[in-house]
Design an enzyme around this catalytic site. Structure first.
Site, PDB file in Angstrom:
ATOM      1  N   ASP A 153       0.830  -1.197   0.000  1.00 23.97           N
ATOM      2  CA  ASP A 153       0.000   0.000   0.000  1.00 23.97           C
ATOM      3  C   ASP A 153       0.870   1.253   0.000  1.00 23.97           C
ATOM      4  O   ASP A 153       2.020   1.214   0.469  1.00 23.97           O
ATOM      5  CB  ASP A 153      -0.899   0.029   1.238  1.00 23.97           C
ATOM      6  CG  ASP A 153      -1.980  -1.037   1.207  1.00 23.97           C
ATOM      7  OD1 ASP A 153      -2.323  -1.493   0.100  1.00 23.97           O
ATOM      8  OD2 ASP A 153      -2.471  -1.411   2.289  1.00 23.97           O
ATOM      9  N   ASP A 163      -6.806   1.924   7.645  1.00 26.11           N
ATOM     10  CA  ASP A 163      -5.490   2.492   7.936  1.00 26.11           C
ATOM     11  C   ASP A 163      -5.629   3.986   8.187  1.00 26.11           C
ATOM     12  O   ASP A 163      -6.739   4.545   8.153  1.00 26.11           O
ATOM     13  CB  ASP A 163      -4.471   2.190   6.828  1.00 26.11           C
ATOM     14  CG  ASP A 163      -4.821   2.826   5.483  1.00 26.11           C
ATOM     15  OD1 ASP A 163      -5.650   3.761   5.439  1.00 26.11           O
ATOM     16  OD2 ASP A 163      -4.259   2.389   4.463  1.00 26.11           O
ATOM     17  N   TYR A 179       5.907  -8.762   8.168  1.00 26.19           N
ATOM     18  CA  TYR A 179       5.494  -7.367   8.329  1.00 26.19           C
ATOM     19  C   TYR A 179       5.622  -6.945   9.787  1.00 26.19           C
ATOM     20  O   TYR A 179       5.311  -7.725  10.697  1.00 26.19           O
ATOM     21  CB  TYR A 179       4.040  -7.179   7.895  1.00 26.19           C
ATOM     22  CG  TYR A 179       3.765  -7.550   6.459  1.00 26.19           C
ATOM     23  CD1 TYR A 179       3.892  -6.603   5.444  1.00 26.19           C
ATOM     24  CD2 TYR A 179       3.376  -8.844   6.112  1.00 26.19           C
ATOM     25  CE1 TYR A 179       3.635  -6.933   4.130  1.00 26.19           C
ATOM     26  CE2 TYR A 179       3.123  -9.182   4.793  1.00 26.19           C
ATOM     27  CZ  TYR A 179       3.255  -8.225   3.802  1.00 26.19           C
ATOM     28  OH  TYR A 179       3.014  -8.567   2.506  1.00 26.19           O
ATOM     29  N   ARG A 232      -4.084  -4.668   7.165  1.00 24.42           N
ATOM     30  CA  ARG A 232      -5.153  -3.760   7.604  1.00 24.42           C
ATOM     31  C   ARG A 232      -6.349  -4.536   8.157  1.00 24.42           C
ATOM     32  O   ARG A 232      -6.997  -4.115   9.113  1.00 24.42           O
ATOM     33  CB  ARG A 232      -5.600  -2.876   6.435  1.00 24.42           C
ATOM     34  CG  ARG A 232      -4.568  -1.840   6.015  1.00 24.42           C
ATOM     35  CD  ARG A 232      -5.085  -1.033   4.838  1.00 24.42           C
ATOM     36  NE  ARG A 232      -5.068  -1.772   3.587  1.00 24.42           N
ATOM     37  CZ  ARG A 232      -5.986  -1.680   2.632  1.00 24.42           C
ATOM     38  NH1 ARG A 232      -7.050  -0.894   2.814  1.00 24.42           N
ATOM     39  NH2 ARG A 232      -5.883  -2.353   1.509  1.00 24.42           N
TER      40      ARG A 232
END
Length: 301
Positions: free
Chosen positions: A47, A89, A75, A181
């Protein structure tokens, strides 16, 4: 007559440490320009908010993209408790609030339900297609698309820091198709509050790690120079997590023509995906069967 591609016929991988604010497509376009390459693609979208490892394949290496895309990725992300956003987000609008804040013990108790094989509903602002249209396009038009839950393998999910009552930092290793997310959103709901991602970084992607990466500043400074060429990783780097099977010269010739070719060793199980090499160079990827590789992708020598 086919149109000839502009640029250099160059193959390999350039691993970029993507900065926040850029799309993955913008990074690929920059790499293609910086190396004057004919063909480029990336192995797993990040993203615009996210930073970290974005592996860009060039030329023949684009044939190995699926094997990196399918690999595990790691992540590190920060969740803001007490607020839900329409994008899940920090770039979205706040759509709900809660005064509840989970303790470290409550968070730890909730995490096991998010490990292993889980079902995950993608964010409404995502690239998932619904009747041929992207979910984010429908969401921008004010619609609330119904997205089906999809399976996701979560290898690990750990709480690594809790800087204050409003925030928690996690590390997650997961398979293809996962939305960090959505984890933040669902974890907030499981804890009786809301949650959204405020920071996200990909630490590694399949065989590619931070130590392999070039920064955005370096990419710009070294653009269209031999020094940038020297930062390329070989095509074979994208196959590092598959078994390598060496082949004979005759086997290599057969494989390059799309035919099954004999391999000299059998580090792969019958029916497993593997790659064949000749004199250290990748020849083909395919399925191993009884001393032969049956190719599905062939590389130009």
């Amino acid at each position: 007559m086919a149109r000839r591609r502009k640029g250099r016929d160059i193959s390999g991988w350039l691993v970029v440490d993507k900065p926040a604010g850029l799309t993955s497509t913008a990074v690929v376009n920059k790499v293609r320009w910086a190396l004057q390459a004919q063909k480029a693609g990336h192995a797993g979208t990040l993203d615009p908010l996210a930073t970290g490892i974005l592996a860009v394949a060039l030329g023949e290496a684009t044939k190995t993209v699926p094997y990196v895309t399918d690999a595990l990725k790691c992540y590190r992300f920060t969740v803001r408790w007490g607020e839900a956003t329409n994008t899940d987000d920090a770039e979205g609008e706040v759509i709900a609030r809660s005064d509840e804040r989970p303790t470290a013990e409550e968070i730890e108790a909730a995490l096991p339900a998010f490990r292993g094989e889980i079902m995950q509903v993608p964010p409404q602002f995502s690239a998932v297609k619904i009747d041929g249209e992207r979910a984010y396009a429908l969401a921008r038009e004010g619609e609330s698309p119904e997205l089906a839950a999809r399976p996701l393998w979560v290898e690990s999910l750990e709480l690594v820091d809790q800087p204050d009552a409003d925030h928690a930092v996690f590390e997650m290793v997961c398979g293809k198709g996962g939305y960090v997310r959505a984890v933040a959103r669902d974890l907030g709901e499981a804890l009786g509050t809301h949650g959204h991602v405020t920071a996200l970084r990909r630490l590694w992607s399949g065989p590619f790690e931070e130590e392999d990466a070039i920064s955005w500043e370096e990419l710009e400074a070294l653009a269209q120079s031999p020094e940038l060429d020297a930062r390329l990783l070989p095509l074979e780097a994208g196959l590092a997590e598959l078994p390598e099977l060496r082949c004979t010269a005759e086997g290599a010739a057969r494989l390059r023509n799309g035919n099954p070719g004999m391999v000299l060793n059998a580090d792969a199980e019958y029916g497993e995906t593997a790659w064949a090499s000749w004199q250290g160079r990748a020849v083909a990827v395919g399925t191993y069967r009884a001393g032969e590789l049956h190719p599905t992708r062939v590389f130009r020598g």
